[in-house]
Design an enzyme around this catalytic site. Sequence first.
Site, PDB file in Angstrom:
ATOM      1  N   HIS A 263      33.222  27.029  22.493  1.00 12.80           N
ATOM      2  CA  HIS A 263      33.447  28.279  21.760  1.00 12.80           C
ATOM      3  C   HIS A 263      34.808  28.264  21.059  1.00 12.80           C
ATOM      4  O   HIS A 263      34.898  28.471  19.843  1.00 12.80           O
ATOM      5  CB  HIS A 263      33.366  29.455  22.745  1.00 12.80           C
ATOM      6  CG  HIS A 263      33.553  30.793  22.102  1.00 12.80           C
ATOM      7  ND1 HIS A 263      32.496  31.612  21.756  1.00 12.80           N
ATOM      8  CD2 HIS A 263      34.665  31.454  21.706  1.00 12.80           C
ATOM      9  CE1 HIS A 263      32.958  32.711  21.190  1.00 12.80           C
ATOM     10  NE2 HIS A 263      34.277  32.649  21.140  1.00 12.80           N
ATOM     11  N   GLU A 264      35.851  27.988  21.822  1.00 11.99           N
ATOM     12  CA  GLU A 264      37.200  28.008  21.232  1.00 11.99           C
ATOM     13  C   GLU A 264      37.361  26.880  20.217  1.00 11.99           C
ATOM     14  O   GLU A 264      38.082  27.018  19.227  1.00 11.99           O
ATOM     15  CB  GLU A 264      38.270  27.927  22.320  1.00 11.99           C
ATOM     16  CG  GLU A 264      38.221  29.052  23.365  1.00 11.99           C
ATOM     17  CD  GLU A 264      38.197  30.462  22.776  1.00 11.99           C
ATOM     18  OE1 GLU A 264      38.737  30.663  21.668  1.00 11.99           O
ATOM     19  OE2 GLU A 264      37.622  31.365  23.420  1.00 11.99           O
ATOM     20  N   HIS A 267      36.290  28.097  16.849  1.00 12.15           N
ATOM     21  CA  HIS A 267      37.376  28.830  16.177  1.00 12.15           C
ATOM     22  C   HIS A 267      38.377  27.841  15.576  1.00 12.15           C
ATOM     23  O   HIS A 267      38.856  28.014  14.455  1.00 12.15           O
ATOM     24  CB  HIS A 267      38.110  29.724  17.177  1.00 12.15           C
ATOM     25  CG  HIS A 267      37.363  30.971  17.576  1.00 12.15           C
ATOM     26  ND1 HIS A 267      36.967  31.922  16.666  1.00 12.15           N
ATOM     27  CD2 HIS A 267      36.957  31.439  18.792  1.00 12.15           C
ATOM     28  CE1 HIS A 267      36.364  32.922  17.310  1.00 12.15           C
ATOM     29  NE2 HIS A 267      36.338  32.649  18.593  1.00 12.15           N
ATOM     30  N   GLU A 293      34.097  34.554  14.513  1.00 10.68           N
ATOM     31  CA  GLU A 293      33.184  34.482  15.655  1.00 10.68           C
ATOM     32  C   GLU A 293      31.892  33.762  15.276  1.00 10.68           C
ATOM     33  O   GLU A 293      31.251  33.132  16.129  1.00 10.68           O
ATOM     34  CB  GLU A 293      32.914  35.908  16.166  1.00 10.68           C
ATOM     35  CG  GLU A 293      32.362  35.997  17.563  1.00 10.68           C
ATOM     36  CD  GLU A 293      33.309  35.527  18.670  1.00 10.68           C
ATOM     37  OE1 GLU A 293      34.501  35.287  18.398  1.00 10.68           O
ATOM     38  OE2 GLU A 293      32.832  35.383  19.811  1.00 10.68           O
TER      39      GLU A 293
END
Length: 511
Positions: A263-264, A267, A293
């Site tokens: 997830h990170e 980003h 997101e």
Amino acid sequence: MKPLDELKARLLEVDDINGAAALLRWDQTTFMPPGGSPARGRQTATLSRLAHEKFTDAAVGRLLDQLERETAALPPGHDDAALVRVTRRLYEQSVRIPGALVSEFNEHAATIYQAWTVARPANDFATMRPLLEKTLELSRRQANCFPGYDSIADPLIDLYDYGMKAASVQALFTALRARLVPIVRAITSRAPADGACLEQYAPADQQLAFGLEVIRAYGFDFERGRQDLTHHPFMTKFSLGDIRITTRVRENDLTDALFSTLHECGHALYEQGIRTEFEGTPLAGGTSSGIHESQSRLWENLVGRSRGFWEHFYPRLQGAFPSQLGKVELDTFYRAINKVERSLIRVDADEVTYNLHVMLRFDLELDLLEGRLAVKDLARVWRERFEADFGIPVPDDRNGVLQDVHWYSGPIGGVFQGYTLGNVMSAQFHDAAVAAHPGIPAQITKGEFGTLRGWLRENLYQHGMKITAAEAIRGATGSDMSIEPYMNYLWRKYQPLYGLEERERTALGVS
Ligand code: ZN
């Protein structure tokens, strides 16, 4: 000095101060010993105030006046025109919020966060009530710096998802909710997936090493970034050459750290893909919370939780954890990481039910901001609404209104819609990339991500803040934001996983 050079020099100083403040905050949540806390709070507050003062200096306004005349003849896509346009928008936002309010909010945020870290384990909403009332008051004061709104939530939403309003978010949520509720009902009427294979002891070091192997394959640039441990994972940036991600490990959960890392990393890939010419200016950042997101969710879910991804990586994961997974079939594992269930905690929710958590939060925030709901009734109303939406009771406030750090570290309003906008847009970007390069799914089964990342960089990442969220989605996908690709994605993925029947397709509103 020419006005454009003078503006850039001033913006670079602001960026330097913001980068230093980000480094101090990153250190605070990774390596700082507890004794550093009081001074660190003061140091970051000082830097934030200095950055605010420098950015809102009247000289910046005069330079913008002059540069708007000078760049008026340039096409809107010209870098200089974009720099002046975006800086003007951010400048007008910043000058309207008084420095004293910024300081008061920062100070309050530190206090309420500290109190929440004690109150949540103690299940003690009562002590949070006066602090949360203060947060609500400060959030309202911040919104009221921007008069002329339709909903008091609009100015707060605009800060994170420029161009969106409470009414447009509500319209999107209403349409999405009408389609998600039946699909959740259909899935949860089937036999639940068995997640037991994930709930096994797995040493932290090996979990972290596997996550790093995957993000290396994703294309995370370790020359311009690194990963460290924290409690509540996040991504931050000190410059375009130094993008930090953080993760956490639960040794009794085989994939929690991995999906947090993916997830990170999503980003970070966005930020690492921004054109380096934008360094030191407001253009060198993600364009909105929703778009940001969309990238974390794309790399975490559409890629990282896909069957094709695990065709390549599952044998490797089995190799890393032979005693835990050696005898577990790929299909069993794939079902486990895509288990859908009605659960209490938003951040742990699956892709299908996640948005219902966001809608609950968004609606409660709107009721608070617009004065229909008082903080003293919030815990009770949360429980009632949650049970109505999810069909399960909330056992305590720890798993209800106190469950996560939002509201206890930042404003009420502005943040939650970004999560669902991101989910919706993640499917649109993914579909558009595959339409342009039909070989992408086959490449993913070989652990190759360069074509997908390259398409995203070309069509989205490189532009940073030069384009708005609406321009980004239209430019990259050829259409405006729509829930159809997301609903189709959920159907394609979960229909076979849960044996949904073809005749249910229209009843579930999937075209
Ligand atoms: Zn995120």
